[in-house]
Write a protein that holds these residues in place. Structure first.
Motif, PDB file in Angstrom:
ATOM      1  N   ALA A  69       0.837  -1.197   0.000  1.00 11.28           N
ATOM      2  CA  ALA A  69       0.000   0.000   0.000  1.00 11.28           C
ATOM      3  C   ALA A  69       0.876   1.253   0.000  1.00 11.28           C
ATOM      4  O   ALA A  69       0.594   2.231  -0.705  1.00 11.28           O
ATOM      5  CB  ALA A  69      -0.929   0.000   1.206  1.00 11.28           C
ATOM      6  N   ILE A  70       1.970   1.207   0.785  1.00  7.85           N
ATOM      7  CA  ILE A  70       2.864   2.365   0.842  1.00  7.85           C
ATOM      8  C   ILE A  70       3.540   2.584  -0.517  1.00  7.85           C
ATOM      9  O   ILE A  70       3.762   3.699  -0.945  1.00  7.85           O
ATOM     10  CB  ILE A  70       3.929   2.186   1.955  1.00  7.85           C
ATOM     11  CG1 ILE A  70       3.248   2.057   3.318  1.00  7.85           C
ATOM     12  CG2 ILE A  70       4.894   3.368   1.975  1.00  7.85           C
ATOM     13  CD1 ILE A  70       4.198   1.715   4.461  1.00  7.85           C
ATOM     14  N   ALA A  71       3.837   1.469  -1.204  1.00  4.08           N
ATOM     15  CA  ALA A  71       4.496   1.564  -2.515  1.00  4.08           C
ATOM     16  C   ALA A  71       3.523   1.950  -3.620  1.00  4.08           C
ATOM     17  O   ALA A  71       3.926   2.179  -4.756  1.00  4.08           O
ATOM     18  CB  ALA A  71       5.166   0.240  -2.857  1.00  4.08           C
ATOM     19  N   GLY A  72       2.230   1.993  -3.294  1.00  2.49           N
ATOM     20  CA  GLY A  72       1.241   2.350  -4.300  1.00  2.49           C
ATOM     21  C   GLY A  72       0.842   1.191  -5.189  1.00  2.49           C
ATOM     22  O   GLY A  72       0.210   1.378  -6.217  1.00  2.49           O
ATOM     23  N   LEU A  95       0.753   9.564   2.402  1.00  4.84           N
ATOM     24  CA  LEU A  95       1.277  10.839   1.914  1.00  4.84           C
ATOM     25  C   LEU A  95       2.783  10.734   1.735  1.00  4.84           C
ATOM     26  O   LEU A  95       3.493  10.287   2.628  1.00  4.84           O
ATOM     27  CB  LEU A  95       0.973  11.976   2.890  1.00  4.84           C
ATOM     28  CG  LEU A  95      -0.484  12.199   3.298  1.00  4.84           C
ATOM     29  CD1 LEU A  95      -0.591  13.359   4.275  1.00  4.84           C
ATOM     30  CD2 LEU A  95      -1.349  12.471   2.075  1.00  4.84           C
ATOM     31  N   ILE A  96       3.266  11.112   0.545  1.00  3.58           N
ATOM     32  CA  ILE A  96       4.702  11.175   0.309  1.00  3.58           C
ATOM     33  C   ILE A  96       5.067  12.649   0.222  1.00  3.58           C
ATOM     34  O   ILE A  96       4.626  13.346  -0.689  1.00  3.58           O
ATOM     35  CB  ILE A  96       5.089  10.455  -0.993  1.00  3.58           C
ATOM     36  CG1 ILE A  96       4.648   8.991  -0.913  1.00  3.58           C
ATOM     37  CG2 ILE A  96       6.589  10.553  -1.230  1.00  3.58           C
ATOM     38  CD1 ILE A  96       4.821   8.232  -2.182  1.00  3.58           C
ATOM     39  N   VAL A 129      -2.203   8.769  -4.283  1.00  2.62           N
ATOM     40  CA  VAL A 129      -3.159   8.516  -5.376  1.00  2.62           C
ATOM     41  C   VAL A 129      -3.170   9.662  -6.388  1.00  2.62           C
ATOM     42  O   VAL A 129      -3.591   9.486  -7.529  1.00  2.62           O
ATOM     43  CB  VAL A 129      -4.605   8.275  -4.855  1.00  2.62           C
ATOM     44  CG1 VAL A 129      -4.693   6.971  -4.105  1.00  2.62           C
ATOM     45  CG2 VAL A 129      -5.099   9.426  -4.000  1.00  2.62           C
ATOM     46  N   ASN A 130      -2.695  10.848  -5.957  1.00  4.45           N
ATOM     47  CA  ASN A 130      -2.655  11.976  -6.891  1.00  4.45           C
ATOM     48  C   ASN A 130      -1.323  12.093  -7.620  1.00  4.45           C
ATOM     49  O   ASN A 130      -1.145  12.969  -8.448  1.00  4.45           O
ATOM     50  CB  ASN A 130      -2.919  13.296  -6.155  1.00  4.45           C
ATOM     51  CG  ASN A 130      -4.293  13.302  -5.516  1.00  4.45           C
ATOM     52  OD1 ASN A 130      -5.233  12.725  -6.057  1.00  4.45           O
ATOM     53  ND2 ASN A 130      -4.408  13.922  -4.359  1.00  4.45           N
ATOM     54  N   LYS A 136       5.673   7.841 -12.190  1.00  8.05           N
ATOM     55  CA  LYS A 136       7.073   8.271 -12.251  1.00  8.05           C
ATOM     56  C   LYS A 136       7.481   8.993 -10.970  1.00  8.05           C
ATOM     57  O   LYS A 136       8.571   8.766 -10.431  1.00  8.05           O
ATOM     58  CB  LYS A 136       7.275   9.201 -13.451  1.00  8.05           C
ATOM     59  CG  LYS A 136       7.275   8.475 -14.772  1.00  8.05           C
ATOM     60  CD  LYS A 136       8.684   8.148 -15.204  1.00  8.05           C
ATOM     61  CE  LYS A 136       8.729   6.961 -16.122  1.00  8.05           C
ATOM     62  NZ  LYS A 136       7.856   7.011 -17.271  1.00  8.05           N
ATOM     63  N   ALA A 137       6.598   9.870 -10.484  1.00  4.73           N
ATOM     64  CA  ALA A 137       6.907  10.648  -9.283  1.00  4.73           C
ATOM     65  C   ALA A 137       7.052   9.721  -8.078  1.00  4.73           C
ATOM     66  O   ALA A 137       7.944   9.902  -7.251  1.00  4.73           O
ATOM     67  CB  ALA A 137       5.818  11.684  -9.035  1.00  4.73           C
TER      68      ALA A 137
END
Lengths: 232, 332
Positions: A45-48, A58-59, A65-66, A70-71
């Motif tokens: 989940a943390i890795a998306g 939040l990173i 999710v936004n 690449k980011a």
């Protein structure tokens, strides 16, 4: 920095929740918990890779999710628990795939990329593997290479799902030493899951336990606190 | 794209061979010609000179098509093998060109005149290849085992040829003739005036392939790795199927089915180059594929006085044992 806000982790059904937690750079976090309690699911989940049931990751204050893929890749590297070897893929080439976000559109490497490759191989003591195919490596060698590839990626945070599961005692220690050094010297934030509790507590990691009774992620600081969870 | 010295040597040698065999293809034949005739035919064409006509109207399109078909099928095979992470994948075994055959058959045998025109046939072939590509892609979700996917493709091929056989029985004589001519398949069917259009599709497919080199490199580690590096897996999959359809549909439209090139050459390229860098691999597949089919064509021309071997027969004759060799190596 990664912040977890009111996170509910699960895969179909609810496994556990995280009220509020921050992962900082410069530290190694070790997530402990029983089999199947959701350690990997949390990491993913943390890795998306999969989204949490509720809440947000939040990173640097951006909701994952936004963010573009690449980011996220610039901020987070993820190492699978069982990396697979591929035929005709030499170790050097495998490691350099970690540089994909820096190479040209054709995937051509620069001098910088090759310098980083050489440096990382030295750190991990895998110089002798460079020309070997990844499917000819032992499980331990492959795991070492997969971790090295994550470092080559150059992201601030590195997530490792059971990075030492296939390694012998001396290699486990080598990896833990290396992770601690990387975290402090290169200002990386490292999050790993592990079942090697006794060994892990010999290191200056931050420990997080997924408590099976309260179904929450809690900070612990001693081996005896972990024992309570695992000895029932 | 930096290449190692050994790769360069290999490419130069193959390039030279390709050039020699292509020239041979232009010079040799029933009508005696020389290299200077070929030069004359290109730059000072005269339609009263039989040698010029033979070179321009028969040999040039055939050699050009051998190069394009060999390169296309090999590139398509490489893409499919990476997509399915399966060294046994290829446009023929997975039934991609059956898709082309089916749609061309449905079109031409329907008796609607549009489908018998050039644009109609190419359109049907490309669309058929794309539909079957998507079909295989969707089924691959359920067929995780490498061998099952292969069997599925082969069954798909048999199923389609059964449908085509039934269609042929019920078809009108005129449309049956058109389809049978197409389905025989050969490198000789293409005409010089068609080459520009073929080249356009061919070049588009190559350019598109080079645009996805980086995600392809990562794809050998699995789809999750692609996602983790920030690429969109779904888009990549669609892109691969689209490019494969362009390459395969193009060849099937003009040459009919040509087996095993798309399976054998990508494996050979990986074995020879010892790499998974798709920039180098793509180049190698285009070159080796072209060389292989031009060599096959040269072999056919060599025996053309005694018997005319169909191109599909020859590629199968060489390709099938090679596939068995890979299978044995894998199962060991």
């Amino acid at each position: 920095m990664i912040a977890l806000k009111n996170l509910t982790i699960g895969f179909g059904h609810e496994l556990f929740s995280v009220h509020d937690f921050n992962f900082e750079i410069g530290r190694v976090y070790s997530i402990l918990g029983r089999n199947g309690i959701g350690k990997s699911t949390l990491l993913r989940a943390i890795a998306g890779l999969n989204s949490p049931l509720k809440g947000s990751v939040l990173i640097e204050n951006n909701d994952i999710v936004n963010m573009s893929g690449k980011a996220v890749a610039q901020k987070i590297a993820f190492v699978n628990s069982n990396p697979l070897g591929v035929s005709h893929l030499p170790v050097d080439e495998f490691l350099l795939l970690g540089r994909s976000n820096f190479t040209s559109i054709w995937g051509a490497y620069s001098k910088d990329d090759l310098d980083i490759l050489a440096h990382t191989k030295m750190l991990f003591q895998i110089e002798h593997l460079g020309m070997k195919y990844t499917n000819q490596l032992s499980t331990g060698e492959l795991q070492l290479c997969a971790i090295a590839k994550a470092f080559i990626q150059g992201s601030d945070m590195i997530l490792l799902d059971e990075p030492t599961s296939a390694l012998d005692y001396s290699n486990k220690r080598k990896i833990y030493d290396l992770l601690l050094r990387q975290a402090s010297e290169y200002k990386k934030g490292i999050i790993l899951t592990t079942h090697d509790i006794e060994l892990a507590f010999k290191y200056a990691f931050k420990f997080l336990l997924i408590n099976s009774r309260s179904k929450t992620l809690e900070k612990i600081s001693s081996f005896s606190e972990a024992e309570k969870e695992f000895l029932i | 794209m930096k290449m190692s010295a050994s790769h360069k040597t290999l490419f130069v040698i193959s390039g030279v061979f390709l050039l020699i065999l292509s020239c041979l293809g232009l010079v040799r034949g029933e009508v005696q010609t020389s290299l200077s005739d070929v030069q004359e035919a290109f730059f000072h064409y005269s339609d009263s000179d039989l040698r010029h006509i033979v070179i321009q109207e028969f040999r040039l399109p055939r050699v050009a098509m051998a190069i394009i078909a060999g390169a296309s099928l090999s590139a398509a095979g490489m893409l499919m093998q990476t997509l399915f992470q399966n060294p046994l994948a290829g446009p023929y075994v997975l039934g991609i060109n059956s898709g082309s055959s089916l749609l061309v058959a449905l079109g031409t045998l329907s008796g609607i005149s549009f489908f018998s025109t050039e644009v109609g046939v190419i359109g049907s072939a490309l669309l058929g290849a794309f539909i079957f590509g998507v079909f295989i892609l969707l089924s691959s979700v359920y067929l995780r085992n490498q061998i099952s996917l292969l069997l599925f493709g082969i069954m798909l091929g048999s199923f389609v040829s059964a449908i085509i056989t039934i269609l042929q029985v019920t078809a009108h004589a005129q449309s049956l003739k058109a389809f049978t001519l197409w389905s025989m398949g050969s490198l000789q069917a293409v005409e010089l005036r068609q080459i520009p259009l073929i080249l356009v599709v061919f070049v588009i497919a190559i350019v598109l392939s080079f645009l996805i080199i980086k995600p392809l490199n990562i794809l050998v580690l699995g789809e999750e790795a692609v996602k983790l590096m920030g690429y969109r897996v779904k888009r990549l999959r669609w892109m691969i199927v689209l490019i494969t359809a362009l390459f395969t549909g193009l060849v099937t439209a003009y040459c009919g089915p040509i087996a095993f090139v798309g399976l054998a050459i990508p494996n050979l390229s990986r074995i020879l180059l010892k790499t998974q860098r798709h920039g180098v691999l793509l180049f190698a597949n285009l070159l080796f594929g072209a060389l292989f089919l031009v060599a096959c064509d040269a072999l056919i021309q060599l025996f053309s006085n005694s018997m005319l071997i169909p191109i599909n027969g020859l590629t199968s004759l060489i390709g099938a044992p090679f596939v068995i060799f890979i299978l044995i190596k894998k199962l060991k």
